[in-house]
Design a protein around this motif. Structure first.
Motif, PDB file in Angstrom:
ATOM      1  N   ASP A  84       0.836  -1.209   0.000  1.00 29.25           N
ATOM      2  CA  ASP A  84       0.000   0.000   0.000  1.00 29.25           C
ATOM      3  C   ASP A  84       0.868   1.255   0.000  1.00 29.25           C
ATOM      4  O   ASP A  84       0.677   2.157  -0.810  1.00 29.25           O
ATOM      5  CB  ASP A  84      -0.909   0.039   1.233  1.00 29.25           C
ATOM      6  N   ASP A  85       1.837   1.298   0.921  1.00 29.61           N
ATOM      7  CA  ASP A  85       2.700   2.474   1.072  1.00 29.61           C
ATOM      8  C   ASP A  85       3.516   2.755  -0.185  1.00 29.61           C
ATOM      9  O   ASP A  85       3.771   3.916  -0.513  1.00 29.61           O
ATOM     10  CB  ASP A  85       3.636   2.310   2.268  1.00 29.61           C
ATOM     11  N   LEU A  86       3.951   1.707  -0.869  1.00 31.30           N
ATOM     12  CA  LEU A  86       4.734   1.868  -2.098  1.00 31.30           C
ATOM     13  C   LEU A  86       3.857   2.183  -3.312  1.00 31.30           C
ATOM     14  O   LEU A  86       4.374   2.429  -4.391  1.00 31.30           O
ATOM     15  CB  LEU A  86       5.551   0.597  -2.375  1.00 31.30           C
ATOM     16  N   GLY A  87       2.541   2.144  -3.120  1.00 30.90           N
ATOM     17  CA  GLY A  87       1.625   2.445  -4.223  1.00 30.90           C
ATOM     18  C   GLY A  87       1.528   1.328  -5.254  1.00 30.90           C
ATOM     19  O   GLY A  87       1.144   1.561  -6.403  1.00 30.90           O
ATOM     20  N   VAL A  88       1.870   0.104  -4.846  1.00 30.24           N
ATOM     21  CA  VAL A  88       1.882  -1.026  -5.777  1.00 30.24           C
ATOM     22  C   VAL A  88       0.489  -1.324  -6.309  1.00 30.24           C
ATOM     23  O   VAL A  88       0.299  -1.498  -7.521  1.00 30.24           O
ATOM     24  CB  VAL A  88       2.502  -2.280  -5.111  1.00 30.24           C
ATOM     25  N   PHE A  89      -0.499  -1.369  -5.434  1.00 32.96           N
ATOM     26  CA  PHE A  89      -1.852  -1.696  -5.877  1.00 32.96           C
ATOM     27  C   PHE A  89      -2.330  -0.670  -6.889  1.00 32.96           C
ATOM     28  O   PHE A  89      -2.846  -1.013  -7.954  1.00 32.96           O
ATOM     29  CB  PHE A  89      -2.816  -1.776  -4.693  1.00 32.96           C
ATOM     30  N   GLU A  90      -2.159   0.577  -6.552  1.00 35.84           N
ATOM     31  CA  GLU A  90      -2.590   1.674  -7.421  1.00 35.84           C
ATOM     32  C   GLU A  90      -1.835   1.646  -8.757  1.00 35.84           C
ATOM     33  O   GLU A  90      -2.429   1.779  -9.823  1.00 35.84           O
ATOM     34  CB  GLU A  90      -2.327   2.991  -6.695  1.00 35.84           C
ATOM     35  N   ARG A  91      -0.529   1.456  -8.679  1.00 39.80           N
ATOM     36  CA  ARG A  91       0.312   1.452  -9.883  1.00 39.80           C
ATOM     37  C   ARG A  91      -0.112   0.378 -10.876  1.00 39.80           C
ATOM     38  O   ARG A  91      -0.022   0.572 -12.088  1.00 39.80           O
ATOM     39  CB  ARG A  91       1.766   1.248  -9.480  1.00 39.80           C
ATOM     40  N   PHE A  92      -0.540  -0.765 -10.375  1.00 39.47           N
ATOM     41  CA  PHE A  92      -0.891  -1.870 -11.250  1.00 39.47           C
ATOM     42  C   PHE A  92      -2.401  -2.098 -11.364  1.00 39.47           C
ATOM     43  O   PHE A  92      -2.840  -3.125 -11.870  1.00 39.47           O
ATOM     44  CB  PHE A  92      -0.162  -3.138 -10.817  1.00 39.47           C
ATOM     45  N   GLY A  93      -3.175  -1.123 -10.907  1.00 36.51           N
ATOM     46  CA  GLY A  93      -4.612  -1.133 -11.131  1.00 36.51           C
ATOM     47  C   GLY A  93      -5.396  -2.173 -10.369  1.00 36.51           C
ATOM     48  O   GLY A  93      -6.407  -2.673 -10.868  1.00 36.51           O
ATOM     49  N   VAL A  94      -4.950  -2.503  -9.161  1.00 35.86           N
ATOM     50  CA  VAL A  94      -5.700  -3.447  -8.330  1.00 35.86           C
ATOM     51  C   VAL A  94      -5.851  -2.874  -6.930  1.00 35.86           C
ATOM     52  O   VAL A  94      -5.090  -2.009  -6.518  1.00 35.86           O
ATOM     53  CB  VAL A  94      -5.019  -4.839  -8.237  1.00 35.86           C
ATOM     54  N   ASP A  95      -6.853  -3.357  -6.217  1.00 34.85           N
ATOM     55  CA  ASP A  95      -6.969  -3.050  -4.797  1.00 34.85           C
ATOM     56  C   ASP A  95      -6.525  -4.302  -4.045  1.00 34.85           C
ATOM     57  O   ASP A  95      -6.069  -5.272  -4.665  1.00 34.85           O
ATOM     58  CB  ASP A  95      -8.397  -2.618  -4.441  1.00 34.85           C
TER      59      ASP A  95
END
Length: 184
Positions: A84-95
Motif C-alpha cells: 500500500d505504502d509503495l503504491g503497488v496496488f494503485e500502480r498496477f490497477g488493483v486493490d
C-alpha cells in the motif's frame, strides 16, 4: 490465501483445515512434516506445466511480488501495508481484493505445479525462473527489484528464501544491486 506453513504450501489433498481471514492464513498443522520435497527429486510426470502471465503485464509483475511475499512461508500484514505504502496496488490497477485474487491464482498454480508431491519448495529455482521470465522490460525489472528490496525490509527480517530469490532475480536480470540507486 492458501495454507502457508513453514516455507511450504500444503496441497489441498493434505490439508484438513483451511481458513483465510484478512489475508492471513491458518492450516491444521497435524500433518506437516519436516523438510519439503522439491521439484528436483520428483519425476516430470508428477508435475503440471508451469503457467506464466503475459509479458510485462501487471499480473506478471504482481505474481513476482506474490512469489517474494510467500517465499518465507508467511504473509505478514507489514508486507501488505508496504505494498500500500509503495503504491503497488494503485500502480498496477488493483486493490487489496484484486491482489488477493492474483495471489490465490498464483497459489493455485503453485499447488498444481506440485502435482502429486505432498509439498513444494516455494523458492524452487525452476519455478522462480518461470515466474520471473515474463518480466523482460529493463525499467520494470529494476523497479521491481527496488520494490522487493523495500518489501523484504517491511517485516524487519530478510528471510533466507527471500534472499535466494532476490539473488536469482538479480542474476537472471543481470542487475547489480549497487546500480539500483542509479536512475533508470
Amino acid at each position: 490465501m492458501k495454507g502457508l506453513v513453514g516455507g511450504v504450501i500444503r496441497t489441498r489433498r493434505q490439508a484438513s483445515s483451511w481458513t483465510a481471514h484478512d489475508h492471513g492464513t491458518h492450516v491444521d498443522q497435524g500433518q506437516v512434516a519436516e523438510g519439503a520435497e522439491t521439484r528436483s527429486n520428483r519425476s516430470r510426470e508428477d508435475m503440471a506445466e508451469i503457467k506464466t502471465a503475459a509479458e510485462n503485464s501487471p499480473e506478471a509483475i504482481l505474481r513476482v511480488i506474490c512469489l517474494f511475499i510467500i517465499s518465507d512461508g508467511e504473509v505478514n500484514d507489514a508486507e501488505l501495508q508496504a505494498l500500500d505504502d509503495l503504491g503497488v496496488f494503485e500502480r498496477f490497477g488493483v486493490d487489496r481484493d484484486g491482489f488477493a485474487a492474483i495471489f490465490d491464482g498464483y497459489c493455485d498454480d503453485l499447488i498444481e505445479h506440485a502435482g502429486t508431491a505432498r509439498f513444494v519448495g516455494l523458492a524452487d529455482p525452476e519455478w522462480v525462473d518461470a515466474i520471473l521470465a515474463p518480466i523482460t522490460d529493463r525499467v520494470a525489472r529494476r523497479t521491481l527489484a527496488r520494490m522487493l528490496l523495500l518489501l523484504a525490509r517491511s517485516d524487519g527480517f530478510f528471510a533466507d528464501a527471500e534472499l535466494m530469490i532476490y539473488r536469482q532475480l538479480l542474476d537472471r536480470w543481470s542487475i547489480e544491486v549497487d546500480s539500483l540507486a542509479d536512475p533508470d
